[in-house]
Every structure is written in structure tokens, then in C-alpha cells.
Design a protein around this motif. Structure first.
Motif, PDB file in Angstrom:
ATOM      1  N   ARG A 217       0.838  -1.195   0.000  1.00 52.63           N
ATOM      2  CA  ARG A 217       0.000   0.000   0.000  1.00 52.63           C
ATOM      3  C   ARG A 217       0.876   1.248   0.000  1.00 52.63           C
ATOM      4  O   ARG A 217       2.012   1.222   0.478  1.00 52.63           O
ATOM      5  CB  ARG A 217      -0.921   0.013   1.217  1.00 52.63           C
ATOM      6  N   PRO A 218       0.374   2.349  -0.525  1.00 53.70           N
ATOM      7  CA  PRO A 218       1.165   3.591  -0.543  1.00 53.70           C
ATOM      8  C   PRO A 218       1.559   4.037   0.857  1.00 53.70           C
ATOM      9  O   PRO A 218       0.928   3.667   1.853  1.00 53.70           O
ATOM     10  CB  PRO A 218       0.207   4.591  -1.196  1.00 53.70           C
TER      11      PRO A 218
ATOM     12  N   SER B 173       5.313   1.337   4.394  1.00 58.14           N
ATOM     13  CA  SER B 173       4.799   0.185   5.142  1.00 58.14           C
ATOM     14  C   SER B 173       5.950  -0.692   5.619  1.00 58.14           C
ATOM     15  O   SER B 173       7.057  -0.657   5.065  1.00 58.14           O
ATOM     16  CB  SER B 173       3.862  -0.633   4.255  1.00 58.14           C
ATOM     17  N   PRO B 174       5.728  -1.500   6.660  1.00 56.56           N
ATOM     18  CA  PRO B 174       6.774  -2.424   7.110  1.00 56.56           C
ATOM     19  C   PRO B 174       7.272  -3.344   6.002  1.00 56.56           C
ATOM     20  O   PRO B 174       8.472  -3.634   5.925  1.00 56.56           O
ATOM     21  CB  PRO B 174       6.079  -3.213   8.225  1.00 56.56           C
TER      22      PRO B 174
ATOM     23  N   VAL C 299       0.477 -13.587  -1.273  1.00 56.47           N
ATOM     24  CA  VAL C 299      -0.153 -12.417  -0.660  1.00 56.47           C
ATOM     25  C   VAL C 299      -0.335 -12.647   0.839  1.00 56.47           C
ATOM     26  O   VAL C 299      -0.802 -13.711   1.246  1.00 56.47           O
ATOM     27  CB  VAL C 299      -1.539 -12.139  -1.284  1.00 56.47           C
ATOM     28  N   VAL C 300       0.020 -11.626   1.634  1.00 57.74           N
ATOM     29  CA  VAL C 300      -0.251 -11.662   3.070  1.00 57.74           C
ATOM     30  C   VAL C 300      -0.709 -10.273   3.500  1.00 57.74           C
ATOM     31  O   VAL C 300       0.081  -9.327   3.498  1.00 57.74           O
ATOM     32  CB  VAL C 300       0.987 -12.061   3.897  1.00 57.74           C
ATOM     33  N   ALA C 301      -1.974 -10.134   3.833  1.00 56.62           N
ATOM     34  CA  ALA C 301      -2.510  -8.874   4.381  1.00 56.62           C
ATOM     35  C   ALA C 301      -2.130  -7.675   3.518  1.00 56.62           C
ATOM     36  O   ALA C 301      -1.658  -6.662   4.037  1.00 56.62           O
ATOM     37  CB  ALA C 301      -2.015  -8.688   5.822  1.00 56.62           C
ATOM     38  N   TYR C 302      -2.374  -7.772   2.224  1.00 58.18           N
ATOM     39  CA  TYR C 302      -2.059  -6.654   1.338  1.00 58.18           C
ATOM     40  C   TYR C 302      -2.951  -5.448   1.624  1.00 58.18           C
ATOM     41  O   TYR C 302      -2.494  -4.314   1.695  1.00 58.18           O
ATOM     42  CB  TYR C 302      -2.186  -7.096  -0.122  1.00 58.18           C
ATOM     43  N   GLY C 303      -4.248  -5.664   1.763  1.00 56.25           N
ATOM     44  CA  GLY C 303      -5.136  -4.580   2.160  1.00 56.25           C
ATOM     45  C   GLY C 303      -5.925  -3.942   1.046  1.00 56.25           C
ATOM     46  O   GLY C 303      -6.523  -2.883   1.240  1.00 56.25           O
TER      47      GLY C 303
END
Length: 310
Positions: A33-34, A47-48, A85-89
Motif C-alpha cells: 500500500r502507498p 509500510s513495514p 499475498v499476506v494482508a495486502y489490504g
């Protein structure tokens, strides 16, 4: 395989690390995410997942929306075999789903088809589940409906917060995701359709959902507090101001307090519920840092008969 990893929060970093460490796969790029405003200065922070990828020298893509044509064009140029994919949002459009030859594979923190949706760990704690886990599945256009490649299980401990449980699942799930990539590459792993029975949904828990109803049984109050820790934080009202309740302990033998009614000793604060009392352990008054409930009570000088709740 050539991979493009999609993820955003800290919980996704162990999975990214596992794939970077793999000798069988190349993480060609990361989608996240931005940058978002954070801290008192509200400055933009990556993001982390973006930070970890940059440390590893991996290209980072930050589309405002994953349907943006520039992003889709770059993804086609990279031509990944698979996109874990892991918790992309963000929801992935059909155009993106069609690019990798072996699809997008999501690591979801529940035993599907249980707790499809945004907050599976919080709902597992809130529901009092004794066992949960993580699943890898191929993403399709439905909400977490795709066929499952593999699962790992995890016991839910009586004192687990959502944060505790999610941390353990992040590391267990990282190994599962790496093993899933291996199995897809060598053809030994086939996705199995989810059963039609046992479907439950885990909608996002917002601040309004985190309001404590002291007329509920103590066990329900305890689960809500643990499910909402660390975010969004269970809360109540005291003297017209919001008070976060960060942890409690149940006292089955004390039934003399009405719902929300407070009792204070030198070193403890008790609140009544719809069944038996709960001891408040840690609280956070509005505009202040977390503190022990006993310290808070000494500061506000609770009078006899005062209650928590609107």
C-alpha cells in the motif's frame, strides 16, 4: 519460481523473509500500500513490508489502486510465475489476477472456510475458539472462497490477545506459505475446494464494535478486551470520557457488584458485569498513556457507587 509478493503490515514481514531466504524462489518485486501518514508529525512512512523489501534491494510497487494501468503494465513486464499475498489490504481486480501463470496465493489467518474476511484472528478470540490456524489458498474473485493448498493449526490460549495469536500465526504461516510455493512449483500440491459447511465471516472490528457492555457476562467482556488488543482497543466511559480497558482478570467468586459498578482497594480495581466481577488490570484514560488500573483509580479518586458505562 519468480514471485511478486503483496503485503503491507508487520504481520506480513515473516512471510516475506521466508520467501527471500528460499533457495528455490526469486522475489522479483513487492506490492504494498502507498506510504501513510504516521506519528504526531503525520509524515509519510513506508509500510513495514516496503521497508523490509528496500533493505533487501527488492523493487517496491505502491499503486494507489491495484487496477492502475501503470501497475498492471509493470506486473506484466515482470511476468511472475506466482504472487503470494499476506494482508495486502486491497482487492485485486480480475486483470491483475490473470497475470501470474500460477495465480495469486493468499496466506489467510484462519482455518478456512471459518472466518473469511478482514479480521479472522479477532473473531476467533471473540468467539472463544479453542483452535484456529492459517490457510493458503488460490485467490479468486469471491471473498476468501478459493481452493485451499494447505493449513497449519494453532491453539488459542486462555489469555491470548489478538496480537499474541497473530504473532504466532505470522511465523507459522510464513513456513506454510514457503512450503506452498515449493509444492506449486514441483507439482506435488493441488488446491482443494473449500467445503460448503462451516462458513463464517470476520468483518472488520471498528471502534464502535469495541464498546464494552457491562451487562454482558464476564467471559464475553474478557473476550472482547482480548480480541480488541492491541487495536482498536476495548473501551468504556467514565465520568463522560472514554477509558480504554486493555486487560482484565475474571473473578468468578465475586458477584456483589452490578454491571459497571466499581469497587476499589489499595491495589486493585473491580468492575461488575452481567455475571461476576472482573478486575481491571491495565487501562488508558483519554489523552494519556496506558497505566495500571490501580494507579488510575488513585488518581481519579473513585467515589462509592460510581460506574463504568455511558
Amino acid at each position: 519460481m519468480k514471485l511478486v509478493f503483496a503485503g503491507t503490515p508487520e504481520v506480513a514481514v515473516p512471510a516475506l523473509d521466508a520467501l527471500i531466504a528460499s533457495e528455490r524462489h526469486e522475489v522479483a518485486a513487492v506490492v504494498t500500500r502507498p506510504d501513510a501518514a504516521a506519528g504526531r508529525g503525520r509524515r509519510l512512512v513506508a509500510s513495514p513490508v516496503a521497508q523490509r523489501a528496500e533493505e533487501a534491494g527488492i523493487e517496491v510497487l505502491k499503486p494507489a489502486k491495484p487496477r492502475d494501468e501503470d501497475f498492471l503494465a509493470r506486473l506484466r513486464e515482470i511476468a511472475p510465475d506466482c504472487c503470494p499475498v499476506v494482508a495486502y489490504g486491497a482487492l485485486l481486480p480480475k486483470e491483475a489476477l490473470e497475470i501470474p501463470a500460477r495465480g495469486w496465493v493468499n496466506l489467510h489467518f484462519s482455518l478456512l472456510p471459518a472466518w473469511r474476511g478482514a479480521a479472522p484472528v479477532q473473531h476467533a478470540v471473540l468467539a472463544g475458539d479453542e483452535v484456529t490456524g492459517a490457510s493458503t489458498f488460490r485467490i479468486e474473485e469471491g471473498l476468501d472462497t478459493g481452493p485451499v493448498y494447505g493449513v497449519v493449526t494453532e491453539q488459542v490460549r486462555p489469555t491470548d490477545t489478538s496480537g499474541d495469536l497473530l504473532t504466532r500465526l505470522a511465523f507459522a504461516g510464513a513456513g506454510l506459505l514457503a512450503a506452498t510455493m515449493d509444492g506449486i512449483e514441483d507439482g506435488t500440491l493441488k488446491a482443494v475446494p473449500q467445503p460448503a459447511e462451516g462458513v463464517t465471516y470476520a468483518s472488520k472490528i471498528n471502534v464502535e464494535d469495541a464498546l464494552i457492555h457491562w451487562s454482558a457476562p464476564a467471559l464475553r467482556v474478557d473476550r472482547l478486551v482480548r480480541a480488541c488488543a492491541p487495536a482498536p482497543g476495548a473501551w468504556t466511559v467514565f465520568r463522560g470520557e472514554r477509558l480504554k480497558v486493555m486487560s482484565v482478570a475474571l473473578l468468578p467468586d465475586r458477584t456483589d457488584l452490578g454491571p459497571g459498578e466499581l469497587a476499589v482497594t489499595k491495589n486493585a480495581v473491580y468492575a461488575g458485569t452481567g455475571s461476576h466481577a472482573a478486575e481491571l488490570l491495565w487501562v488508558q484514560p483519554q489523552g494519556k498513556k496506558p497505566m495500571r488500573a490501580a494507579d488510575w483509580a488513585r488518581g481519579v479518586r473513585i467515589a462509592g457507587g460510581e460506574r463504568l458505562g455511558a
